[in-house]
Motif scaffolding. Sequence first.
Motif, PDB file in Angstrom:
ATOM      1  N   TYR A 219      -8.649  -1.061  -4.685  1.00 27.86           N
ATOM      2  CA  TYR A 219      -7.852  -1.588  -3.569  1.00 27.86           C
ATOM      3  C   TYR A 219      -6.366  -1.289  -3.770  1.00 27.86           C
ATOM      4  CZ  TYR A 219      -5.221  -5.066  -0.920  1.00 27.86           C
ATOM      5  OH  TYR A 219      -4.291  -5.681  -0.124  1.00 27.86           O
ATOM      6  N   LEU A 220      -5.864  -1.562  -4.976  1.00 27.41           N
ATOM      7  CA  LEU A 220      -4.448  -1.315  -5.248  1.00 27.41           C
ATOM      8  C   LEU A 220      -4.115   0.171  -5.161  1.00 27.41           C
ATOM      9  CD1 LEU A 220      -3.901  -3.797  -8.227  1.00 27.41           C
ATOM     10  CD2 LEU A 220      -3.226  -4.098  -5.833  1.00 27.41           C
ATOM     11  N   SER A 221      -5.013   0.982  -5.633  1.00 25.12           N
ATOM     12  CA  SER A 221      -4.776   2.429  -5.597  1.00 25.12           C
ATOM     13  C   SER A 221      -4.712   2.928  -4.165  1.00 25.12           C
ATOM     14  CB  SER A 221      -5.872   3.159  -6.371  1.00 25.12           C
ATOM     15  OG  SER A 221      -5.908   2.724  -7.714  1.00 25.12           O
ATOM     16  N   PHE A 222      -5.699   2.536  -3.341  1.00 21.64           N
ATOM     17  CA  PHE A 222      -5.719   2.989  -1.955  1.00 21.64           C
ATOM     18  C   PHE A 222      -4.539   2.415  -1.164  1.00 21.64           C
ATOM     19  CE2 PHE A 222     -10.316   3.844  -2.739  1.00 21.64           C
ATOM     20  CZ  PHE A 222     -10.303   5.172  -2.340  1.00 21.64           C
ATOM     21  N   ARG A 223      -4.131   1.199  -1.511  1.00 26.29           N
ATOM     22  CA  ARG A 223      -2.995   0.602  -0.803  1.00 26.29           C
ATOM     23  C   ARG A 223      -1.714   1.375  -1.086  1.00 26.29           C
ATOM     24  NH1 ARG A 223      -0.921  -5.690  -1.391  1.00 26.29           N
ATOM     25  NH2 ARG A 223       0.734  -5.560   0.192  1.00 26.29           N
ATOM     26  N   SER A 224      -1.483   1.720  -2.349  1.00 24.83           N
ATOM     27  CA  SER A 224      -0.285   2.482  -2.712  1.00 24.83           C
ATOM     28  C   SER A 224      -0.285   3.854  -2.049  1.00 24.83           C
ATOM     29  CB  SER A 224      -0.211   2.625  -4.237  1.00 24.83           C
ATOM     30  OG  SER A 224      -0.162   1.355  -4.859  1.00 24.83           O
ATOM     31  N   GLY A 226      -1.906   4.688   0.640  1.00 22.76           N
ATOM     32  CA  GLY A 226      -1.766   4.515   2.078  1.00 22.76           C
ATOM     33  C   GLY A 226      -0.325   4.288   2.501  1.00 22.76           C
ATOM     34  N   LYS A 227       0.399   3.480   1.733  1.00 21.25           N
ATOM     35  CA  LYS A 227       1.813   3.245   2.067  1.00 21.25           C
ATOM     36  C   LYS A 227       2.627   4.520   1.959  1.00 21.25           C
ATOM     37  CE  LYS A 227       2.297  -1.660   0.945  1.00 21.25           C
ATOM     38  NZ  LYS A 227       2.988  -2.645   0.086  1.00 21.25           N
ATOM     39  N   SER A 230       1.753   6.726   4.932  1.00 20.67           N
ATOM     40  CA  SER A 230       2.207   6.127   6.176  1.00 20.67           C
ATOM     41  C   SER A 230       3.707   6.302   6.351  1.00 20.67           C
ATOM     42  CB  SER A 230       1.836   4.642   6.197  1.00 20.67           C
ATOM     43  OG  SER A 230       2.330   4.021   7.355  1.00 20.67           O
TER      44      SER A 230
END
Length: 309
Positions: A219-224, A226-227, A230
């Motif tokens: 989750y943390l990896s994909f969130r970073s 993704g930001k 984006s």
Amino acid sequence: MKKTTFGIFLSALVLIGLSSCNPKRNDSKFLINEVMMDNQTNCITPYGDHTPWIEIFNKSYNTADLAGSSIKMSNTSGDTVSYIIPKGDILTKVTQRNQILFYADGDANRGTFHTNFTLDPAKATWIALYDTRMHLLDQITIPVNTISTDQSYGRRDDGTADWEVKGGNDPTKYVTPGANNQIKEASAKMDKFAKQDKSGLGMAITAMSVVFFALLLLYLSFRSVGKYFSHRDEKKVAAAVDPVSEQVAEKQTAKTAASDDVYAAIAMAIYEYQGGMHDVESNVITIIEDHSAWNSKAEMMRQKPIRKF
């Protein structure tokens, strides 16, 4: 008694002679891997009974077909039984580094993997495998009284040259019909953990914790990631919609960043302009008439005197 012993000895000599008269092919893909002579409680056939069995191993790294090959067996002097593996059965194709099992139940009518002979644990037995051209692929002689009930005689590991008795009281030597002969030894730490965690709760909590932390890390990896993407896409969109917006913003910032000295000079000029409309005289008020469209013509004709009070 002496006659029986002499007969067994003679049979063994004949079997050894058979082995020596048939040179083995060095490029053979198939090997006899494991044999069980007396099966009482081990694996069962598709018909639900316990019979002796022979395991054959494909040591190559390609799929190979046993169709048309022959399994030969002899436990009596001058008597050799051959079983030709039928063609047309797709199951005779053995995948790479895999095993296939033949049941020595003496009833070939049961199917492809049922031989027309059986094995007698009370007799020394020679078993051989031949290809479609009757070239010897592999052979093994099992001496009499070598293995007991529900024990097998097999290679230490798949395809190796060392043979051993499997089963019995040794927990590290498993009978493995249709599976790898070598099974990984038990771990002392795992055995201790299993002994202390009899209910399995500790193992369940450990497994759930590993899964939870793995999901959290993902989750943390994909969130970073993704930001990052984006923010990069927003910049690209803004540049595509208004390519001069950044330049205009910079110019406006430069204009509003004027120094205080400029504002002070402008204020002083305005003050001087407004203050210049009155003369600085002590106790005297000076009124200067304002010229407009009503008195412009009269002003041209005469000059009005300045009134002083």
